[in-house]
Design an enzyme around this catalytic site. Structure first.
Site, PDB file in Angstrom:
ATOM      1  N   SER A 221     -20.644   7.321 -22.484  1.00 45.34           N
ATOM      2  CA  SER A 221     -21.833   6.890 -21.730  1.00 45.34           C
ATOM      3  C   SER A 221     -22.549   8.136 -21.243  1.00 45.34           C
ATOM      4  CB  SER A 221     -21.424   6.009 -20.540  1.00 45.34           C
ATOM      5  OG  SER A 221     -20.847   4.817 -20.988  1.00 45.34           O
TER       6      SER A 221
ATOM      7  N   LYS B 266     -26.772   0.856 -21.797  1.00 47.79           N
ATOM      8  CA  LYS B 266     -25.602   1.085 -20.946  1.00 47.79           C
ATOM      9  C   LYS B 266     -26.030   1.472 -19.525  1.00 47.79           C
ATOM     10  CE  LYS B 266     -21.451   1.602 -19.438  1.00 47.79           C
ATOM     11  NZ  LYS B 266     -20.399   2.458 -19.991  1.00 47.79           N
TER      12      LYS B 266
ATOM     13  N   LYS C 195     -21.963   9.194 -12.083  1.00 42.16           N
ATOM     14  CA  LYS C 195     -22.563   9.876 -13.237  1.00 42.16           C
ATOM     15  C   LYS C 195     -23.582   8.976 -13.915  1.00 42.16           C
ATOM     16  CE  LYS C 195     -20.616   9.569 -17.076  1.00 42.16           C
ATOM     17  NZ  LYS C 195     -20.674   8.712 -18.288  1.00 42.16           N
TER      18      LYS C 195
END
Length: 295
Positions: free
Chosen positions: A95, A170, A238
């Site tokens: 990701s 995502k 993140k």
């Protein structure tokens, strides 16, 4: 059956690779922490570098933590790019940044190879059960080639669009998950502070319009105080950083995403970077000076 390379054998990568071995593929493996013994025992073949993985594989899958890690694995010394030959397919299931993904894809394409970004959702449980949601970005022709491989790791598999669109999807997933965790945390905290039994409130809400997987799974975690990963707060931080930096670049305001990130930041500051992301509720509890339940 294909020769498949798999780079990155952590919490997610290890069970994903195991499912590919179970599916009959020959796997060439590399990870900075070493190849787990159980994968070797199952028939996986250890490689000394990402370059060696690429040399021996038709499809090379990467599953590493962040954008710089993918760049290093692909283009660093002894990286994947050094081992590519025309016609091979690189699949990044990490990701990472959609913007950087497009750049990576262009470089791989210039080497005569194909690129698919295919981040996943479903956590460690989904990885172990081959039930991941896979969001792919790439051409239809290449997606069709790799889809049988994806089907050994996931159930809900969608070609979203071109390179980078899988990663964009995502990021969207992580925005929705974070905001739902925050909403469930606020609701259960309100219930507990008002004197109601949060477990009973959750049970009642599961039968109505507020029902969700977050309420089902993470609501239970909040009540039972089971904050072991799961999915670590530091990884969700993140992902929300990708959302907020992308939004800033596009001139889009994501106010509630920013709030969720600040709550994650508060947890991390309290030593909770490795807590499950459902533990965001601890920051809300601190603000209210009240816990939903006792450990």
């Amino acid at each position: 059956m294909s020769n498949i390379g798999f780079i990155g054998l952590g919490i997610m990568g290890k069970p994903m690779a195991a499912n590919l071995i179970k599916g009959g593929h020959t796997l060439f493996l590399h990870s900075r922490s070493g190849v787990p013994q159980e994968l070797s025992a199952a028939g996986g073949k250890s490689c000394a570098s990402a370059r060696e993985v690429a040399q021996k594989s038709d499809i090379i899958i990467t599953m590493v933590p962040d954008t710089p890690d993918v760049e290093k694995v692909l283009f660093g010394a002894n990286g994947v790019a050094e081992g590519l030959a025309k016609g091979k397919i690189v699949v990044d299931m990490s990701s990472i940044s959609p913007i950087e993904t497009k750049k990576f894809a262009k470089r791989i394409n210039e080497a005569g190879c194909e690129y698919v970004d295919a981040p996943v959702s479903g956590g460690e449980v989904g990885a172990k059960n081959a039930a991941l949601t896979i969001m792919a970005g790439g051409s239809q022709a290449v997606f069709d080639k790799v889809k049988p491989v994806f089907e050994l790791m996931g159930k809900n598999i969608t070609l979203v669009g071109g390179n980078g669109d899988g990663q964009t999807c995502k990021v969207c997933n992580q925005i929705i998950v974070a905001l739902n965790i925050e909403a469930v945390g606020e609701a259960l905290l309100f219930a507990a502070k008002a004197g109601a039994d949060p477990a009973k409130v959750r049970q009642a809400l599961m039968g109505g319009f507020a029902a969700s997987r977050i309420l089902e799974v993470h609501g239970e975690r909040m009540i039972k105080r089971t904050f072991n990963p799961g999915f670590r707060i530091e990884l969700h931080q993140k992902d929300l950083s990708l959302a907020l930096s992308g939004a800033r670049a596009m001139g889009v305001s994501l106010p509630n995403t920013a709030t969720a990130q600040e709550l994650f930041n508060a947890c991390a500051a309290a030593g909770g970077g490795a807590w499950d992301h459902s533990a965001m509720v601890r920051a809300l509890e601190k603000l209210a000076n009240h816990d939903i339940a006792k450990a």
